[in-house]
Write an enzyme that holds these catalytic residues in place. Structure first.
Site, PDB file in Angstrom:
ATOM      1  CD  GLU A 296     -41.247  21.613 -24.059  1.00 53.06           C
ATOM      2  OE1 GLU A 296     -42.103  21.441 -23.177  1.00 53.06           O
ATOM      3  OE2 GLU A 296     -40.337  20.792 -24.267  1.00 53.06           O
ATOM      4  CE1 TYR A 371     -38.926  13.823 -24.584  1.00 49.44           C
ATOM      5  CE2 TYR A 371     -38.617  11.704 -23.517  1.00 49.44           C
ATOM      6  CZ  TYR A 371     -38.754  13.067 -23.438  1.00 49.44           C
ATOM      7  OH  TYR A 371     -38.719  13.685 -22.214  1.00 49.44           O
TER       8      TYR A 371
END
EC number: 3.4.11.2
Length: 437
Positions: A296, A371
Site C-alpha cells: 500500500e 499482480y
C-alpha cells in the site's frame, strides 16, 4: 445497438464503458458534506470547476442513484435543467458554452450513500459498525459525489466534512481547518496535488490520531485506541520502509502519509492518495500483514502519483506495488526478490494461462495473477538491465510522470533508453502472450 434517435459516444474506457464523461476537463472539486453516522445520512454541495473541450448542449457527471439531487446551477446562473438516471447526472446549461470556456457546476444532493455494485464487488461509500469508509477503486467515487469518475481525470480537491463530534473524520490532503460546534465538528482538508476521483476518500470512526515518525516524510496513524500497541509493532518498520522506497523509487510524492486502521475487519487493505486503510484484522501484533503494508505504501508512487489512463494498464499499479513487497523483503533481511520471484514463477506455472498482462480484461484486472506476473515482469526487466540501470529507470519514471497519467507504452519506451539491446522480446513474452515465459 443504439436506439433510434439516441446519441452514441465512444466509451472513455472499454473496461468501464458507462463511467467517465466527454466534453470537459475538471480542474477542481470543492465538497461540503454533512454526515450523520447513526442513520448513514449524507448531504452535500459539490462545486466542480472545469474547462470545456467542445461545444455541447449537455454535460454529464457520474452520480449514484442512491443520492437525490435537489438543485443544480451552471456558471452562477439560475438553476439549470438536469436529469438523473442510470448513474448519470446530465445537465443542460441555459446558454451554450464555447470550447475552452469555463464550466462551473454546483450540485446540491442528499441521501443514504451505498456502495456501487460492480464486477469486482461493492465499491465506494461503505458503512462501518461505527462510522464509514470510502474505497472507490475503480468506479465507486460516484457513490458519494458527482464526478468525472475516470482515472485519467485528475484534479485538486477541498473536502469539508461535518459529522458528530465524538468521531474523527479524515480526507485526503492537509487539514487546513477544524471547527467544533457542540455536537458537531467540521474538518476541512485541502488536496493540492492532482488526484483521480477513485483515490478521493473519507474515513470516519472512533479514532485517535498519532504521530508515527519525524523523518523526511511525516507519518501518522488514525486508529482506535485499543489497537495502539499492536499497531506500534505491526507497522513499526514503516519509517525504514519509507526510506527504502525513497531510495529505490525517488522522492515521496506527497506532503505526508497516513495509515488508517478501522475498528472493523476488512477483506483487503485499500489505498487512497496519501492514505492507506487497513482493517483491525491487519493489526494482530504479529506483523502478519507487513507485506501488505509495503504494497500500500508503494501505491503512493505507483497508482496515486503515477496513475493509469486506461484500466487495461492495471499492471503499472499492481505489478509495481507487488514488486515493492519483494524489494522490501530483500532490503529488510527477508528472502531476496530472486527467491520470491522463483517461487512466484513456480506457482503461476501451475495455474491456467488465460491472463494477458498487457490487456487482462475487466473480469481479470484484479486477479492475483496480474499482480504476480506484473512483479515477475519487472524482475525480468531488472535481470536484463542490471540493478543500477533498473533503479535509475524507476526513479526517472516516477520523476518524469509525477502527479500525471501513464501508459504501458510510455514505460516500455523509457526502458529502451537504459539498454542497447532490444527489449521487445521481453515485453512480447511477458505482456502480450498468455503463456508463462
Amino acid at each position: 445497438m443504439v436506439k433510434p434517435g439516441k446519441f452514441y459516444e465512444e466509451p472513455i474506457d472499454s473496461y468501464l464503458p458507462h463511467v467517465g464523461n466527454h466534453g470537459y476537463r475538471v480542474s477542481r472539486y470543492e465538497l461540503d458534506l454533512t454526515y450523520k453516522v447513526h442513520g448513514n445520512r449524507l448531504s452535500g454541495k459539490a462545486s466542480v470547476t472545469a474547462v470545456t473541450t467542445e461545444i455541447r448542449a449537455k454535460f454529464a457527471f457520474d452520480l449514484s442513484q442512491s443520492l437525490s439531487v435537489s438543485k443544480v446551477s451552471v456558471n452562477g446562473a439560475r438553476p439549470a435543467k438536469y436529469t438523473h438516471q442510470q448513474g448519470k447526472l446530465t445537465i443542460t446549461p441555459a446558454h451554450a458554452i464555447p470550447a475552452g470556456g469555463a464550466l462551473s457546476v454546483t450540485v446540491q444532493y442528499a441521501g443514504t450513500p451505498k456502495p456501487i455494485r460492480s464486477l469486482w464487488g461493492e465499491v465506494g461509500w461503505e458503512e462501518l459498525t461505527e462510522g464509514a469508509l470510502v474505497a472507490s477503486q475503480p468506479n465507486g467515487a460516484a457513490s458519494w459525489f458527482p464526478c468525472d469518475d475516470h482515472p485519467g481525470s485528475k484534479a485538486s480537491y477541498r473536502i469539508s466534512i461535518t459529522t458528530d463530534s465524538p468521531y474523527y473524520a479524515l480526507a485526503n490532503g492537509a487539514l487546513v481547518r477544524k471547527q467544533v460546534r457542540a455536537s458537531h465538528t467540521t474538518w476541512v482538508y485541502e488536496q493540492t496535488e492532482p488526484m483521480a476521483s477513485y483515490l478521493a476518500t473519507i474515513q470516519i470512526g472512533p479514532y485517535e490520531r498519532r504521530h508515527v515518525d519525524n523523518g523526511a516524510v511525516p507519518m501518522h496513524a488514525v486508529l482506535p485506541q485499543r489497537l495502539r500497541t499492536a499497531f506500534e509493532h505491526d507497522f513499526g518498520r514503516q519509517p525504514q520502509m519509507m526510506e527504502t522506497f525513497v531510495r529505490l523509487f525517488g522522492p515521496y510524492p506527497f506532503e505526508d502519509y497516513t495509515v488508517v486502521v478501522t475498528d472493523d475487519e476488512l477483506e483487503i487493505p485499500i489505498e487512497a492518495q496519501g492514505i492507506s486503510v487497513f482493517g483491525a484484522n491487519h493489526c494482530d501484533g504479529r506483523r502478519s500483514a507487513e507485506r501488505l503494508v509495503a504494497h500500500e505504501l508503494a501505491h503512493q508512487w505507483f497508482g496515486n502519483s503515477l496513475t493509469l489512463g486506461s484500466w487495461r494498464d492495471i499492471w503499472l499499479h499492481e505489478g509495481f506495488a507487488c514488486y515493492a513487497e519483494w524489494l522490501w523483503s530483500e532490503n529488510s533481511g527477508g528472502p531476496s526478490a530472486q527467491e520470491i520471484a522463483t517461487q512466484a514463477h513456480r506457482n503461476l506455472t501451475g495455474l491456467p494461462y488465460d491472463v494477458l498482462l498487457g490487456d487482462p480484461g475487466p473480469e481479470l484486472m484484479f486477479d492475483d495473477r496480474v499482480y504476480k506476473r506484473g512483479a515477475l515482469t519487472l524482475h525480468a526487466l531488472r535481470t536484463t538491465l542490471g540493478d543500477e540501470a533498473f533503479f535509475d529507470l524507476l526513479r526517472q519514471w516516477t520523476a518524469k510522470h509525477r502527479h500525471g497519467t501513464v501508459t504501458t507504452e510510455e514505460f516500455t519506451d523509457l526502458a529502451a533508453h537504459y539498454t542497447d539491446r532490444s527489449l521487445r522480446p521481453l515485453w512480447d513474452a511477458w505482456l502480450f502472450q498468455k503463456a508463462m515465459p
